[in-house]
Write a protein that holds these residues in place. Structure first.
Motif, PDB file in Angstrom:
ATOM      1  N   SER A  52     -37.219   5.948 -35.278  1.00 40.01           N
ATOM      2  CA  SER A  52     -38.331   5.819 -34.332  1.00 40.01           C
ATOM      3  C   SER A  52     -37.821   5.263 -33.008  1.00 40.01           C
ATOM      4  O   SER A  52     -36.925   4.412 -32.976  1.00 40.01           O
ATOM      5  CB  SER A  52     -39.387   4.885 -34.908  1.00 40.01           C
ATOM      6  OG  SER A  52     -40.268   4.426 -33.904  1.00 40.01           O
ATOM      7  N   ASN A  78     -43.249   4.324 -38.542  1.00 40.76           N
ATOM      8  CA  ASN A  78     -41.795   4.470 -38.587  1.00 40.76           C
ATOM      9  C   ASN A  78     -41.415   5.819 -39.195  1.00 40.76           C
ATOM     10  O   ASN A  78     -40.479   6.485 -38.738  1.00 40.76           O
ATOM     11  CB  ASN A  78     -41.164   3.335 -39.389  1.00 40.76           C
ATOM     12  CG  ASN A  78     -41.072   2.040 -38.597  1.00 40.76           C
ATOM     13  OD1 ASN A  78     -41.053   2.058 -37.372  1.00 40.76           O
ATOM     14  ND2 ASN A  78     -41.019   0.927 -39.294  1.00 40.76           N
ATOM     15  N   MET A  81     -45.307  -1.214 -34.692  1.00 43.34           N
ATOM     16  CA  MET A  81     -44.820  -0.241 -35.669  1.00 43.34           C
ATOM     17  C   MET A  81     -45.089  -0.747 -37.091  1.00 43.34           C
ATOM     18  O   MET A  81     -45.329  -1.922 -37.323  1.00 43.34           O
ATOM     19  CB  MET A  81     -43.352   0.084 -35.467  1.00 43.34           C
ATOM     20  CG  MET A  81     -43.049   0.655 -34.090  1.00 43.34           C
ATOM     21  SD  MET A  81     -43.983   2.163 -33.720  1.00 43.34           S
ATOM     22  CE  MET A  81     -43.215   3.341 -34.824  1.00 43.34           C
TER      23      MET A  81
END
Length: 383
Positions: free
Chosen positions: A273, A263, A258
């Protein structure tokens, strides 16, 4: 004790409580528990929907992480470049798909040599041009078994891939005519809409692509051309695509780490998320002479600069914002009441994880506040 040359200047901190906060910086930091959680979650999504998982190593470029994904149930990995594929195959990673066409005599020779090393049905490559098919077949003649290929479809992006169903049919017939290549299926990766922030707009784009892919597959199969796999799907569209029944496998990559972009993309209203941020860049405050900001030792050589700015995740309280301050330096604009002191360590979420990883030689793997391992990034720079 001198630091290990292979593990870098932080090797002496391995196993030392609190060592996460005393790393020599800039350092790429990887939260092991968050990484394992993300890998398990995507594997569970794939299993729940009955779809294969061939995650993209272009995000992590790591043999260790690829093995973790295979152990969690992935059927193989996807690679953006021949160099990445070489790193994976040489390490014994199975089921490798190269997701870009391989063109040019030297690269074709390398690819066929790699296929010979990998063994039957362990290495595939996408194609989108009959000329490339013919050249690939010539080099594949040295193999004792047919070479597996996948038709690349442009997916609306037109970066690579055949442009329509008729072109795909022509290419499929050219593949069959070689006698040295075996068509395994179709790739359609909509990379251009993975980062659309509006969920409805992103889902609509993914749905439109699925309709086009379903029509393409039907066209090929109606012509007597069997399609075993339909591969694509990124982190941004994984949930909708996994459950739709068009793709047989997914290629998400960034979910393991991520970043600022993803996100934002995967947050739905007040819901964060579904994947945890596991990747950070740690920096040190090296100057506090300006009243409005502090200077840190992480600049354009520490972060990919194509997707905005990094976001501080730890080491500074209150509001802050980052601005690039040169190749080696960053400007952290801070709330004066919470100004970090000289020598303080600040960790950032990367703006774009994939190209940021490519700037580093190793991951500093942490559990809690302790450095527990250092992993090489084997495919770093393998462009």
């Amino acid at each position: 004790m001198l630091p290990s040359r292979n593990l870098g200047p932080n090797a002496y901190l391995l196993g030392v409580p609190g060592s996460r906060h005393t790393l020599d910086t800039p350092a790429l930091v990887l939260d092991r528990l968050a990484l394992e959680k993300n890998i398990a979650k995507m594997a569970a999504i794939a299993e729940r929907h009955g779809i294969g998982l061939r995650p993209h190593v272009k995000s992590h470029k790591s043999v260790r992480i690829a093995r973790m994904q295979i152990e969690a149930g992935a059927l193989g990995v996807s690679c953006a470049t021949l160099g990445e594929a070489e790193a994976m195959v040489e390490a014994g990673i199975p089921g490798v798909l190269v997701t870009s066409p391989i063109v040019g005599t030297n690269k074709l020779r390398r690819f066929v040599a790699l296929a010979d090393h990998a063994g039957p049905r362990q290495l595939m490559v996408v194609v989108d041009d009959p000329r490339n098919v013919a050249e690939l077949a010539v080099h594949a003649a040295r193999l004792a078994y047919p070479l597996d290929v996948v038709i690349d479809y442009h997916a609306g992006y037109h970066r690579t891939g055949v442009t329509d169903e008729n072109a795909a049919l022509t290419l499929a017939r050219a593949i069959a005519d070689t006698g040295m290549l075996t068509l395994r299926g179709v790739q359609a990766y909509g990379g251009h809409f993975q980062h659309i922030e509006a969920p409805a707009q992103r889902k609509a784009a993914a749905s439109q692509l699925r309709d086009a892919v379903a029509s393409l597959v039907a066209k090929l199969e109606s012509a007597g051309i069997p399609i075993e796999l339909v591969t694509g799907v990124g982190t941004g569209t994984h949930e909708a695509d996994a459950s739709a029944g068009v793709f047989t496998e997914m290629q998400p990559g960034s979910y393991v780490f991520m970043d600022v972009e993803y996100n934002d993309v995967l947050a739905e209203g007040a819901e964060a998320s579904p994947f945890d941020t596991s990747l950070f860049v740690q920096s040190t405050v090296i100057s506090t002479q300006a009243p409005q900001w502090v200077t840190i030792d992480a600049g354009t050589k520490s972060f990919a600069t194509d997707s905005g700015s990094p976001v501080a995740a730890a080491g500074v309280e209150g509001t802050s914002s980052y601005a690039f301050f040169g190749d080696e330096h960053g400007k952290l604009i801070v709330d004066p009441a919470h100004r970090p002191s000289l020598g303080a360590h600040v960790e950032f979420i990367t703006p774009h994880c994939d190209p940021t990883v490519n700037l580093y030689d190793r991951y500093h793997v942490i559990e809690g506040d302790t450095l527990v391992d250092i992993w090489p990034i084997e495919a770093r720079g393998r462009l």
